[in-house]
Write an enzyme that holds these catalytic residues in place. Structure first.
Site, PDB file in Angstrom:
ATOM      1  N   GLN A 119       1.978   2.216   5.779  1.00 38.65           N
ATOM      2  CA  GLN A 119       1.054   3.335   5.583  1.00 38.65           C
ATOM      3  C   GLN A 119      -0.363   2.781   5.474  1.00 38.65           C
ATOM      4  O   GLN A 119      -0.659   1.991   4.578  1.00 38.65           O
ATOM      5  CB  GLN A 119       1.428   4.082   4.308  1.00 38.65           C
ATOM      6  CG  GLN A 119       0.481   5.186   3.901  1.00 38.65           C
ATOM      7  CD  GLN A 119       0.857   5.773   2.558  1.00 38.65           C
ATOM      8  OE1 GLN A 119       2.024   5.954   2.254  1.00 38.65           O
ATOM      9  NE2 GLN A 119      -0.130   6.062   1.729  1.00 38.65           N
ATOM     10  N   SER A 122      -5.725   3.091   2.520  1.00 35.16           N
ATOM     11  CA  SER A 122      -6.778   2.493   1.697  1.00 35.16           C
ATOM     12  C   SER A 122      -7.640   1.503   2.474  1.00 35.16           C
ATOM     13  O   SER A 122      -7.168   0.820   3.382  1.00 35.16           O
ATOM     14  CB  SER A 122      -6.161   1.771   0.491  1.00 35.16           C
ATOM     15  OG  SER A 122      -5.544   2.679  -0.380  1.00 35.16           O
ATOM     16  N   SER A 155       1.425  -2.361   1.980  1.00 37.76           N
ATOM     17  CA  SER A 155       2.729  -2.988   1.761  1.00 37.76           C
ATOM     18  C   SER A 155       3.487  -3.144   3.076  1.00 37.76           C
ATOM     19  O   SER A 155       3.404  -2.288   3.960  1.00 37.76           O
ATOM     20  CB  SER A 155       3.559  -2.151   0.787  1.00 37.76           C
ATOM     21  OG  SER A 155       2.896  -2.011  -0.453  1.00 37.76           O
ATOM     22  N   GLU A 238       4.853   9.938  -0.861  1.00 40.26           N
ATOM     23  CA  GLU A 238       4.661   8.625  -1.485  1.00 40.26           C
ATOM     24  C   GLU A 238       4.890   8.705  -2.987  1.00 40.26           C
ATOM     25  O   GLU A 238       5.613   7.878  -3.564  1.00 40.26           O
ATOM     26  CB  GLU A 238       3.257   8.107  -1.194  1.00 40.26           C
ATOM     27  CG  GLU A 238       2.961   6.773  -1.864  1.00 40.26           C
ATOM     28  CD  GLU A 238       1.518   6.329  -1.692  1.00 40.26           C
ATOM     29  OE1 GLU A 238       1.287   5.118  -1.578  1.00 40.26           O
ATOM     30  OE2 GLU A 238       0.625   7.195  -1.697  1.00 40.26           O
ATOM     31  N   ASN A 359      -3.906   6.089 -12.447  1.00 40.25           N
ATOM     32  CA  ASN A 359      -3.534   7.057 -13.474  1.00 40.25           C
ATOM     33  C   ASN A 359      -4.641   8.084 -13.689  1.00 40.25           C
ATOM     34  O   ASN A 359      -4.372   9.267 -13.943  1.00 40.25           O
ATOM     35  CB  ASN A 359      -3.247   6.341 -14.792  1.00 40.25           C
ATOM     36  CG  ASN A 359      -1.909   5.612 -14.768  1.00 40.25           C
ATOM     37  OD1 ASN A 359      -1.240   5.555 -13.739  1.00 40.25           O
ATOM     38  ND2 ASN A 359      -1.526   5.059 -15.904  1.00 40.25           N
ATOM     39  N   GLU A 360      -5.894   7.638 -13.603  1.00 40.02           N
ATOM     40  CA  GLU A 360      -7.018   8.545 -13.815  1.00 40.02           C
ATOM     41  C   GLU A 360      -7.070   9.621 -12.734  1.00 40.02           C
ATOM     42  O   GLU A 360      -7.311  10.805 -13.009  1.00 40.02           O
ATOM     43  CB  GLU A 360      -8.328   7.757 -13.847  1.00 40.02           C
ATOM     44  CG  GLU A 360      -8.493   6.854 -15.066  1.00 40.02           C
ATOM     45  CD  GLU A 360      -7.634   5.604 -15.015  1.00 40.02           C
ATOM     46  OE1 GLU A 360      -7.435   4.985 -16.065  1.00 40.02           O
ATOM     47  OE2 GLU A 360      -7.170   5.239 -13.914  1.00 40.02           O
TER      48      GLU A 360
END
Length: 394
Positions: A119, A122, A155, A238, A359-360
């Site tokens: 994927q 980013s 990954s 995901e 997490n944010e």
């Protein structure tokens, strides 16, 4: 076949086939060949793509069969990690949004392990804010695309045959509007994959460079310039895929899991036992929540931001069990004996708070879309991308 018989047959098949499987994350040609062979046998036996549409190579069964198989598979380590992006994210996106030709070309091959996928979202300047990406796709003379740019934190890219590539195709519209998702051949000329080693010495991620990479016509997922909605679909899969790693049967192959820790600590101590019970409750609660989301998804009920809640809960669980392992296991918690050991699991735990969205970011999504709280101010929402000071455009 009733469910009890299905589960009995799955148990028998795993007992006969799983012991010979290579460890997860095969990193050499022999390991990859072994993993591919295992996936082909898994598919032929009827245990790959259990709930995927039968017309594209899946088994066309229900969540009940999938849970039954997962229960049996939870007790063994299968060589399926290298296929996890294709099975958990890219393949489901193709099932949801791919053309009939794309589905016929790829889905059965994904389920049989004949294709490994990655994927490609980013970038160095576009991590949590994926829509700030700058990898460009320009129209080619043959109706395809020419791609230039860079991706990172990808990954299994070093093993991948194909990838879902999110690109920018229009800079004259706001950043979420000018994106297009493409299928890219990872062996194509101009694609360079460079593994990135972490502090353990292993390469869990990669950076990828695209230099005038040609993508043939027929490889657009969804519509041109509607890549953000496609990306949302992939990110949902995901987060569900990542969070479901806890499994209905626990994390028996995780050295920091409840099942593993109880074997190396003094479970007779009531204080230790109390902490282990808390870990077990958290693990089971997340497993049941994931099962509910997965069941709803297969029934056509879109879980939306609740997928972000599942991913956040998993990140918090993984870090909780790592902290617990440090406090309970003593020297074993810091004695590094390779990637599969307890110290390795502890070292990797913080990464779960980053991968698949921090997490944010997850809390922002939950607050905005689940709790209906006021969103954070967004000054760039209606500004054309070419006018933003992003990355190298600053």
């Amino acid at each position: 076949m009733d469910l009890e018989e299905y589960q009995r047959r799955a148990r028998s098949w795993l007992a006969a086939n799983a012991p010979g499987a290579r460890a997860e994350g095969a990193s050499d040609e022999d390991g990859l060949a072994s993993a591919r062979d295992f996936m082909a046998r898994l598919h032929d036996a009827g245990y790959s793509g259990i709930t995927w549409p039968a017309e594209w190579g899946g088994q066309g069964l229900t969540q009940a069969e999938e849970r039954a198989f997962a229960t049996e598979a939870g007790g063994v380590t299968l060589p399926t990690y290298v296929f996890s992006i294709g099975l958990g994210m890219c393949g489901p996106t193709l099932v949801d949004l791919g053309t009939p030709e794309q589905k016929a070309r790829h889905i059965r091959r994904i389920l049989r392990g004949e294709e490994i996928w990655c994927q490609l979202f980013s970038e160095p300047g576009a991590g949590s804010d994926v829509a700030s990406l700058q990898t460009r796709a320009a129209p080619a003379d043959d109706g395809g695309w020419i791609v230039n740019g860079q991706k990172v934190w990808t990954s299994v890219a070093q093993h991948a045959d194909f990838g879902l590539l999110l690109t920018r195709t229009d800079v004259d519209v706001p950043k979420h509007k000018g994106l297009t998702m493409l299928i890219v051949d990872m062996r194509a000329p101009g694609v360079t994959v460079r593994p990135l080693k972490d502090m353990t010495g292993h390469a869990h991620f990669n950076e990828i460079f695209f230099d005038d990479v040609h993508i043939a016509p027929g490889n657009v997922i969804g519509e041109v310039n509607d890549g953000w909605s496609c990306a949302v679909t992939t990110l949902l899969h995901e987060r569900l895929s990542i969070s479901s790693g806890v499994g209905m049967s626990g994390q028996r192959d995780n050295p920091a899991s409840f099942e593993s820790l109880r074997k190396i600590v003094d479970a007779a101590d009531p204080l230790v036992r109390d902490r282990l019970v808390e870990l077990h409750i958290r693990s089971r609660a997340l497993a049941l929540f994931n099962a509910k989301l997965s069941q709803e998804t297969k029934a056509g009920v879109f879980p939306g931001a609740r997928g972000s809640a599942a991913k956040l809960l998993l990140a918090e669980l993984v870090n909780f069990q790592a902290d617990l392992a440090v406090s309970l296991a003593g020297p074993e918690a810091v004695a590094y004996e390779g990637e599969g050991g307890l110290a390795g699991a502890i070292a990797l735990a913080p990464a779960m708070s980053l991968g698949g969205g921090t997490n944010e970011i997850m809390r922002n999504i939950i607050g905005d879309r689940v709790l209906d709280l006021p969103p954070e101010p967004r000054v760039d929402k209606k500004v054309p991308f070419k006018d933003l000071k992003v990355g190298t455009q600053a």
